[in-house]
Design a protein around this motif. Structure first.
Motif, PDB file in Angstrom:
ATOM      1  N   THR A  67     -10.979 -11.149  17.086  1.00 38.63           N
ATOM      2  CA  THR A  67      -9.971 -12.132  16.686  1.00 38.63           C
ATOM      3  C   THR A  67      -8.970 -11.433  15.774  1.00 38.63           C
ATOM      4  OG1 THR A  67     -11.165 -12.824  14.700  1.00 38.63           O
ATOM      5  CG2 THR A  67     -11.676 -14.011  16.745  1.00 38.63           C
ATOM      6  N   PRO A  68      -7.762 -11.956  15.681  1.00 40.02           N
ATOM      7  CA  PRO A  68      -6.784 -11.336  14.781  1.00 40.02           C
ATOM      8  C   PRO A  68      -7.290 -11.236  13.337  1.00 40.02           C
ATOM      9  CG  PRO A  68      -5.679 -12.873  16.242  1.00 40.02           C
ATOM     10  CD  PRO A  68      -7.163 -13.036  16.464  1.00 40.02           C
ATOM     11  N   LYS A  69      -8.002 -12.244  12.865  1.00 40.18           N
ATOM     12  CA  LYS A  69      -8.502 -12.214  11.490  1.00 40.18           C
ATOM     13  C   LYS A  69      -9.530 -11.097  11.300  1.00 40.18           C
ATOM     14  CE  LYS A  69      -9.480 -16.223   9.893  1.00 40.18           C
ATOM     15  NZ  LYS A  69     -10.066 -17.458   9.402  1.00 40.18           N
ATOM     16  N   ASN A  70     -10.416 -10.896  12.276  1.00 39.98           N
ATOM     17  CA  ASN A  70     -11.403  -9.820  12.173  1.00 39.98           C
ATOM     18  C   ASN A  70     -10.746  -8.452  12.254  1.00 39.98           C
ATOM     19  OD1 ASN A  70     -13.566 -11.500  11.788  1.00 39.98           O
ATOM     20  ND2 ASN A  70     -14.170 -11.525  13.927  1.00 39.98           N
ATOM     21  N   GLU A  71      -9.705  -8.320  13.062  1.00 39.51           N
ATOM     22  CA  GLU A  71      -8.976  -7.053  13.131  1.00 39.51           C
ATOM     23  C   GLU A  71      -8.323  -6.743  11.791  1.00 39.51           C
ATOM     24  OE1 GLU A  71      -6.342  -6.974  16.523  1.00 39.51           O
ATOM     25  OE2 GLU A  71      -7.931  -7.710  17.825  1.00 39.51           O
ATOM     26  N   LEU A  72      -7.735  -7.761  11.156  1.00 37.70           N
ATOM     27  CA  LEU A  72      -7.138  -7.554   9.839  1.00 37.70           C
ATOM     28  C   LEU A  72      -8.198  -7.196   8.801  1.00 37.70           C
ATOM     29  CD1 LEU A  72      -4.491 -10.418   9.690  1.00 37.70           C
ATOM     30  CD2 LEU A  72      -4.068  -7.950   9.863  1.00 37.70           C
ATOM     31  N   MET A  73      -9.351  -7.836   8.883  1.00 39.09           N
ATOM     32  CA  MET A  73     -10.431  -7.551   7.951  1.00 39.09           C
ATOM     33  C   MET A  73     -10.894  -6.097   8.112  1.00 39.09           C
ATOM     34  SD  MET A  73     -13.683 -10.067   7.151  1.00 39.09           S
ATOM     35  CE  MET A  73     -14.030 -10.291   8.858  1.00 39.09           C
ATOM     36  N   ARG A 115       2.633 -15.865  10.469  1.00 40.51           N
ATOM     37  CA  ARG A 115       3.614 -16.682  11.195  1.00 40.51           C
ATOM     38  C   ARG A 115       2.914 -17.739  12.044  1.00 40.51           C
ATOM     39  NH1 ARG A 115       6.171 -11.805  11.796  1.00 40.51           N
ATOM     40  NH2 ARG A 115       5.299 -11.435  13.869  1.00 40.51           N
ATOM     41  N   LYS A 116       1.787 -17.361  12.606  1.00 46.95           N
ATOM     42  CA  LYS A 116       1.061 -18.264  13.506  1.00 46.95           C
ATOM     43  C   LYS A 116       0.137 -19.226  12.753  1.00 46.95           C
ATOM     44  CE  LYS A 116      -1.929 -18.229  17.526  1.00 46.95           C
ATOM     45  NZ  LYS A 116      -2.679 -17.408  18.472  1.00 46.95           N
ATOM     46  N   CYS A 117      -0.572 -18.706  11.743  1.00 50.57           N
ATOM     47  CA  CYS A 117      -1.650 -19.484  11.118  1.00 50.57           C
ATOM     48  C   CYS A 117      -1.433 -19.833   9.653  1.00 50.57           C
ATOM     49  CB  CYS A 117      -2.969 -18.720  11.236  1.00 50.57           C
ATOM     50  SG  CYS A 117      -3.418 -18.309  12.918  1.00 50.57           S
ATOM     51  N   GLY A 118      -0.461 -19.252   9.008  1.00 47.15           N
ATOM     52  CA  GLY A 118      -0.253 -19.504   7.592  1.00 47.15           C
ATOM     53  C   GLY A 118      -0.775 -18.364   6.748  1.00 47.15           C
ATOM     54  N   PRO A 119      -0.633 -18.459   5.422  1.00 52.08           N
ATOM     55  CA  PRO A 119      -0.985 -17.361   4.517  1.00 52.08           C
ATOM     56  C   PRO A 119      -2.473 -17.032   4.522  1.00 52.08           C
ATOM     57  CG  PRO A 119      -0.436 -19.339   3.296  1.00 52.08           C
ATOM     58  CD  PRO A 119      -0.134 -19.624   4.726  1.00 52.08           C
ATOM     59  N   LEU A 120      -2.765 -15.755   4.338  1.00 50.41           N
ATOM     60  CA  LEU A 120      -4.154 -15.292   4.297  1.00 50.41           C
ATOM     61  C   LEU A 120      -4.783 -15.447   2.918  1.00 50.41           C
ATOM     62  CD1 LEU A 120      -4.149 -12.029   6.414  1.00 50.41           C
ATOM     63  CD2 LEU A 120      -5.502 -14.065   6.815  1.00 50.41           C
ATOM     64  N   THR A 121      -3.986 -15.290   1.869  1.00 54.14           N
ATOM     65  CA  THR A 121      -4.524 -15.370   0.516  1.00 54.14           C
ATOM     66  C   THR A 121      -3.677 -16.315  -0.328  1.00 54.14           C
ATOM     67  OG1 THR A 121      -3.188 -13.608  -0.469  1.00 54.14           O
ATOM     68  CG2 THR A 121      -5.207 -12.926   0.670  1.00 54.14           C
ATOM     69  N   HIS A 122      -4.218 -16.719  -1.441  1.00 51.39           N
ATOM     70  CA  HIS A 122      -3.463 -17.590  -2.334  1.00 51.39           C
ATOM     71  C   HIS A 122      -2.239 -16.880  -2.898  1.00 51.39           C
ATOM     72  CE1 HIS A 122      -6.130 -15.398  -5.018  1.00 51.39           C
ATOM     73  NE2 HIS A 122      -5.273 -15.643  -5.979  1.00 51.39           N
ATOM     74  N   GLY A 129       7.362 -21.796  -6.192  1.00 47.04           N
ATOM     75  CA  GLY A 129       6.722 -23.014  -6.688  1.00 47.04           C
ATOM     76  C   GLY A 129       6.174 -23.922  -5.603  1.00 47.04           C
ATOM     77  N   ASP A 130       6.317 -23.524  -4.337  1.00 44.43           N
ATOM     78  CA  ASP A 130       5.797 -24.314  -3.218  1.00 44.43           C
ATOM     79  C   ASP A 130       4.402 -23.807  -2.877  1.00 44.43           C
ATOM     80  OD1 ASP A 130       5.401 -25.874  -0.970  1.00 44.43           O
ATOM     81  OD2 ASP A 130       6.672 -24.648   0.323  1.00 44.43           O
ATOM     82  N   PHE A 131       3.405 -24.646  -3.048  1.00 46.19           N
ATOM     83  CA  PHE A 131       2.021 -24.271  -2.781  1.00 46.19           C
ATOM     84  C   PHE A 131       1.722 -24.512  -1.303  1.00 46.19           C
ATOM     85  CE2 PHE A 131       2.305 -25.700  -7.198  1.00 46.19           C
ATOM     86  CZ  PHE A 131       2.033 -24.502  -7.818  1.00 46.19           C
ATOM     87  N   ARG A 132       1.996 -23.482  -0.474  1.00 46.99           N
ATOM     88  CA  ARG A 132       1.915 -23.629   0.974  1.00 46.99           C
ATOM     89  C   ARG A 132       0.499 -23.888   1.483  1.00 46.99           C
ATOM     90  NH1 ARG A 132       4.941 -18.783   3.646  1.00 46.99           N
ATOM     91  NH2 ARG A 132       3.415 -17.655   2.434  1.00 46.99           N
ATOM     92  N   TRP A 133      -0.532 -23.558   0.686  1.00 45.44           N
ATOM     93  CA  TRP A 133      -1.883 -23.783   1.192  1.00 45.44           C
ATOM     94  C   TRP A 133      -2.213 -25.271   1.285  1.00 45.44           C
ATOM     95  CZ3 TRP A 133      -1.410 -21.817  -3.863  1.00 45.44           C
ATOM     96  CH2 TRP A 133      -1.863 -22.637  -4.866  1.00 45.44           C
ATOM     97  N   LEU A 134      -1.405 -26.112   0.627  1.00 44.13           N
ATOM     98  CA  LEU A 134      -1.669 -27.550   0.699  1.00 44.13           C
ATOM     99  C   LEU A 134      -1.241 -28.146   2.039  1.00 44.13           C
ATOM    100  CD1 LEU A 134      -0.575 -28.552  -2.909  1.00 44.13           C
ATOM    101  CD2 LEU A 134      -2.888 -28.195  -2.049  1.00 44.13           C
ATOM    102  N   ARG A 135      -0.404 -27.419   2.740  1.00 44.35           N
ATOM    103  CA  ARG A 135      -0.001 -27.875   4.078  1.00 44.35           C
ATOM    104  C   ARG A 135      -1.028 -27.398   5.086  1.00 44.35           C
ATOM    105  NH1 ARG A 135       5.216 -24.988   4.575  1.00 44.35           N
ATOM    106  NH2 ARG A 135       5.306 -24.488   2.389  1.00 44.35           N
ATOM    107  N   GLY A 136      -1.177 -28.135   6.164  1.00 48.09           N
ATOM    108  CA  GLY A 136      -2.103 -27.731   7.216  1.00 48.09           C
ATOM    109  C   GLY A 136      -1.464 -26.718   8.141  1.00 48.09           C
ATOM    110  N   PRO A 137      -2.207 -26.274   9.115  1.00 44.94           N
ATOM    111  CA  PRO A 137      -3.593 -26.650   9.354  1.00 44.94           C
ATOM    112  C   PRO A 137      -4.550 -25.919   8.405  1.00 44.94           C
ATOM    113  CG  PRO A 137      -2.888 -25.075  11.006  1.00 44.94           C
ATOM    114  CD  PRO A 137      -1.688 -25.384  10.159  1.00 44.94           C
ATOM    115  N   TRP A 138      -5.659 -26.568   8.127  1.00 54.80           N
ATOM    116  CA  TRP A 138      -6.683 -25.986   7.284  1.00 54.80           C
ATOM    117  C   TRP A 138      -7.518 -25.013   8.117  1.00 54.80           C
ATOM    118  CZ3 TRP A 138      -6.752 -26.753   2.128  1.00 54.80           C
ATOM    119  CH2 TRP A 138      -5.925 -27.755   1.643  1.00 54.80           C
TER     120      TRP A 138
END
Length: 148
Positions: A67-73, A115-122, A129-138
Motif C-alpha cells: 500500500t502507499p502508506k507501507n511504502e512510505l513507512m 493529495r489523495k488521503c490527507g496529511p500523514l502527521t499532525h 491555523g486550520d486544523f485539517r485533521w478535523l476534516r474527513g475522511p478519518w
C-alpha cells in the motif's frame, strides 16, 4: 519506616546490592555494507544484513502489503537507517546517494499520498491555523481514503 526507605530507593533507581550488569555488544559496521531493500529492512528491523541478529533465532518474515502508506513507512525507515549509518561513515558517497534517492522518493510519495488521503502527521495537518485533521475522511474510513 523501613518500607518508606525502600520506596525512596526504588524511586531513585538504586540497583539491588547484587544486581548483575548487562554486557551489551553492538558489532561495528564495516564500510560499504550490503543492504536490504527498504521494504525488507522494515520487517527485519535493520537495513543492514550484518546487523540483523535476531533475538533467540526469532525472525520476522511477515511481509507488509503493497500500500502507499507501507511504502512510505519503509522509505522513512530506510532514510533513518542510512542517516544513522552516515553518522559514523560520513565519507560513504554511495550510501549518501542512496539516501538522497530515498528522500526524493519519500517526498514525492508523501505529496501524492497527502493529495489523495490527507496529511500523514499532525505537523502536516496545521496550516495557517486550520486544523485539517478535523476534516474527513478519518483513517478508519477506508473507502474514502482509497486504502483497504
Amino acid at each position: 519506616m523501613a518500607d518508606l526507605d525502600q520506596t525512596k530507593r526504588d524511586m531513585l533507581g538504586v540497583l539491588p546490592e547484587f544486581a548483575p550488569l548487562a554486557n551489551p555488544y553492538v558489532p561495528f559496521q564495516q564500510e560499504n555494507p550490503k543492504q536490504y531493500t527498504a521494504k525488507r529492512g522494515l520487517i527485519r528491523g535493520t537495513l543492514f544484513p550484518g546487523l540483523d541478529l535476531p533475538f533467540m533465532g526469532m525472525v520476522n518474515t511477515k511481509e507488509k502489503s503493497d500500500t502507499p502508506k507501507n511504502e512510505l513507512m519503509a522509505l522513512n525507515f530506510a532514510i533513518t537507517e542510512l542517516t544513522l549509518y552516515l553518522d559514523t561513515h560520513p565519507n560513504d558517497r554511495e550510501v549518501a546517494e542512496l539516501l538522497q534517492s530515498y528522500i526524493e522518493l519519500y517526498q514525492s510519495g508523501k505529496a501524492a499520498y497527502e493529495r489523495k488521503c490527507g496529511p500523514l502527521t499532525h505537523m502536516d495537518a496545521v496550516q495557517d491555523g486550520d486544523f485539517r485533521w478535523l476534516r474527513g475522511p478519518w483513517p478508519w474510513e477506508y473507502r474514502e481514503n482509497g486504502e483497504a
